[in-house]
Design a protein around this motif. Structure first.
Motif, PDB file in Angstrom:
ATOM      1  N   LYS A 196       3.585  -6.363  -5.448  1.00 21.44           N
ATOM      2  CA  LYS A 196       3.848  -6.605  -4.024  1.00 21.44           C
ATOM      3  C   LYS A 196       3.434  -8.037  -3.714  1.00 21.44           C
ATOM      4  O   LYS A 196       2.315  -8.453  -4.046  1.00 21.44           O
ATOM      5  CB  LYS A 196       3.034  -5.642  -3.173  1.00 21.44           C
ATOM      6  N   LYS A 198       2.593 -10.572  -0.691  1.00 26.69           N
ATOM      7  CA  LYS A 198       2.350 -10.775   0.741  1.00 26.69           C
ATOM      8  C   LYS A 198       3.062 -12.058   1.142  1.00 26.69           C
ATOM      9  O   LYS A 198       2.729 -13.145   0.657  1.00 26.69           O
ATOM     10  CB  LYS A 198       0.835 -10.904   0.976  1.00 26.69           C
ATOM     11  N   ASP A 227       6.354  -8.464   1.702  1.00 33.05           N
ATOM     12  CA  ASP A 227       5.876  -8.007   3.015  1.00 33.05           C
ATOM     13  C   ASP A 227       5.405  -9.197   3.859  1.00 33.05           C
ATOM     14  O   ASP A 227       4.277  -9.649   3.722  1.00 33.05           O
ATOM     15  CB  ASP A 227       4.704  -7.041   2.801  1.00 33.05           C
ATOM     16  N   ASN A 229       4.823  -9.200   7.055  1.00 31.12           N
ATOM     17  CA  ASN A 229       4.136  -8.754   8.278  1.00 31.12           C
ATOM     18  C   ASN A 229       4.810  -9.289   9.537  1.00 31.12           C
ATOM     19  O   ASN A 229       4.187  -9.973  10.359  1.00 31.12           O
ATOM     20  CB  ASN A 229       2.650  -9.137   8.265  1.00 31.12           C
ATOM     21  N   GLU A 255       9.316  -4.964   3.171  1.00 30.37           N
ATOM     22  CA  GLU A 255       8.324  -4.320   4.041  1.00 30.37           C
ATOM     23  C   GLU A 255       8.132  -5.131   5.326  1.00 30.37           C
ATOM     24  O   GLU A 255       7.831  -6.339   5.254  1.00 30.37           O
ATOM     25  CB  GLU A 255       7.004  -4.217   3.260  1.00 30.37           C
ATOM     26  N   ASP A 256       8.272  -4.484   6.474  1.00 26.29           N
ATOM     27  CA  ASP A 256       8.038  -5.104   7.778  1.00 26.29           C
ATOM     28  C   ASP A 256       8.536  -6.551   7.848  1.00 26.29           C
ATOM     29  O   ASP A 256       7.782  -7.457   8.220  1.00 26.29           O
ATOM     30  CB  ASP A 256       6.538  -5.057   8.124  1.00 26.29           C
ATOM     31  N   ASN A 283       4.160  -0.589   7.568  1.00 19.77           N
ATOM     32  CA  ASN A 283       2.843  -0.167   8.053  1.00 19.77           C
ATOM     33  C   ASN A 283       2.499  -0.947   9.320  1.00 19.77           C
ATOM     34  O   ASN A 283       1.361  -0.952   9.773  1.00 19.77           O
ATOM     35  CB  ASN A 283       1.744  -0.410   7.016  1.00 19.77           C
ATOM     36  N   HIS A 334      -0.593   1.876   2.123  1.00 18.53           N
ATOM     37  CA  HIS A 334      -1.061   0.574   2.572  1.00 18.53           C
ATOM     38  C   HIS A 334      -2.540   0.385   2.253  1.00 18.53           C
ATOM     39  O   HIS A 334      -3.273   1.357   2.099  1.00 18.53           O
ATOM     40  CB  HIS A 334      -0.843   0.531   4.095  1.00 18.53           C
TER      41      HIS A 334
HETATM   42 MG    MG Z   1       2.446  -4.205   5.060  1.00 24.38          MG
END
Ligand code: MG
Ligand code: GKR
Length: 438
Positions: A196, A198, A227, A229, A255-256, A283, A334
């Motif tokens: 994953k 970020k 992700d 965010n 993701e998001d 999440n 998460h």
């Molecule tokens: Mg996330």
């Protein structure tokens, strides 16, 4: 002890600080220390159950305020007695993590507090009966729980401050090549077989390039997720989704990418219109049961990321798992910066939740030196954590380490997570969290 009854004699809450490297996300920058609270519930027989939860003052005082309801209660009934914390005020759609970092959202304070007490009471019951928590939860469906390599763009530094500076294991990582090195090192050390990244930190083109390089390095057998965010607009999310269609195939997800259920739903529709069915995970947009009806009706999220720490405990995660299965959604997990008690609790709930079929997130490799459990840092076996053959969570507090980390907490000024402030202190005096940034 009366059969089927175990009185709780004491509730102790310990605020601790653990060294944390300068990791970046769209929330900002991690402080030199991540904060955690450790909960102990002691029974009339002197058995102790433990849990680990979000750090700092607010979570600690929310737990202490419940002392009158916890001390004297029956450990077997504690979770039921406190269910109003999960189902009462704050179960509304306003609970998203879009603008508030997980652990700092007052609207999910009840479920967060409940979760810590439920985990500690399950550990207590498990220790006194010799039954592992995952089996108390109805029985495990797996003995070992896979976790993923969690790559972060980061500045130089290994966390800690002053005379407590820690080794910088991964160095500065602000380019695709340095992220590939970071992940290579994590995969070699821990054996992870999912990655994953970020995102939401650098220009999306650089983040796309980072994912491509990861695919080149690790090949199509290694699922990839990104992700940011909620840092992207719908247009950017769709553009990234198109660019990374191939790379996110085979067990990966987006993701998001964008904030809110409506934004996720629009992104999904636009991607499907282009023939791209990469699952969207969340999440941030979906963080409570109240979010599910709209999200499902709009097809906004195909993979829900559970987390017993804020979804209201382990049993609520199991309910979430069943709901997801019913509506054809997948379930992943998460994480936030944490130590071994949380990691083991995550493993137990994952072991007892059938449709949690993705490797779970974990920040554990980032807390390279601190630990609060006997025996020190837990080890992954080929990227997975085995459920120990012991009652409860299977870990015990190391009271010397606990004292050291409590002293550290007392010595530092941090009392809540504030990544935006850290960003302004260390990187850019004018930085603000802007959504969408790109
Ligand atoms: Mg996330
Ligand atoms: O640790 O900076 C971080 C992450 O961004 C964390 O706060 C998120 O909650 O990892 C999390 C996520 O998946 O969104």
């Amino acid at each position: 002890m009366v059969f089927g009854h175990m009185e709780i004699k004491d509730l102790r809450v310990h605020s601790i600080a653990i060294a944390d490297p300068p990791l970046r996300s769209s929330y900002g920058l991690h402080a030199p220390y991540a904060l955690r609270n450790i909960v102990e519930l002691e029974s009339e027989d002197g058995i102790v159950g433990v849990a680990e939860t979000y750090g700092g003052e607010c979570p600690a005082s929310a737990l202490r305020k419940l002392r009158g309801r916890v001390v004297g209660a029956d450990a077997y009934r504690l979770a039921g007695d406190l269910i109003d914390l999960v189902e009462g005020e704050g179960d509304g759609a306003e609970r998203s993590h879009t603008m508030r970092t997980p652990g700092e959202n007052p609207l999910d304070a009840g479920p967060r507090t409940y979760s810590a007490l439920e985990t500690a009471s399950l550990d207590l019951i498990g220790r006194s009966t010799g039954v592992p928590v995952c089996d108390l939860l109805g029985g495990r469906v797996r003995d070992a729980v896979p976790f993923s390599a969690y790559a972060f763009y980061k500045h130089a530094g290994g966390g800690g401050e002053g005379s407590d500076l820690r080794e910088d294991k991964y160095g500065e990582c602000l380019t695709p090549a340095s992220i590939v090195r970071q992940v290579r090192s994590m995969v070699d050390e821990f054996g992870f077989s999912d990655i994953k990244l970020k995102g939401g930190v650098l220009d999306p083109e650089i983040e796309v390039e980072t994912i491509r390089r990861l695919r080149q390095e690790f090949g199509p057998g290694m699922p990839l997720r990104i992700d940011p965010n909620s840092a992207w607009s719908v247009e950017t999310s769709v553009g990234v989704g198109e660019s990374l269609y191939k790379e996110l195939e085979g067990g990966g997800y987006l993701e998001d990418p964008v904030s809110g259920i409506a934004g996720m739903a629009r992104t999904r529709r636009e991607l499907l219109r282009r023939g791209i069915d990469t699952p969207l995970a969340s999440n941030v947009a979906v963080t409570s049961f109240a979010h599910l009806p709209e999200s499902i009706a709009e097809d906004a999220v195909q993979v829900v990321l559970c987390d017993h720490h804020f979804w209201g405990g382990m049993r609520q995660v199991q309910h979430l798992g069943k709901l997801c299965q019913t509506f054809g959604l997948s379930l992943s997990m998460h994480s936030n910066s944490h130590l071994g008690i949380s990691l083991m609790a995550m493993a137990h709930v994952a072991a007892a939740t059938k449709n949690l079929t993705y490797a779970c997130d974990t920040h554990y490799p980032w807390q390279t030196s601190d630990e609060v459990i006997e025996g020190g840092r837990l080890s992954f076996d080929n990227g997975s954590l085995r459920i120990p053959d012991k009652g409860g969570l299977g870990v015990a507090l190391d009271y010397d380490q606990l004292a050291r980390l409590k002293q550290r907490y007392e010595a530092i000024p941090y009392r809540r997570r504030d990544d935006e402030l850290e960003m302004r202190k260390h990187i850019d005096r004018t930085w603000r969290r802007i959504l969408p940034r790109w």
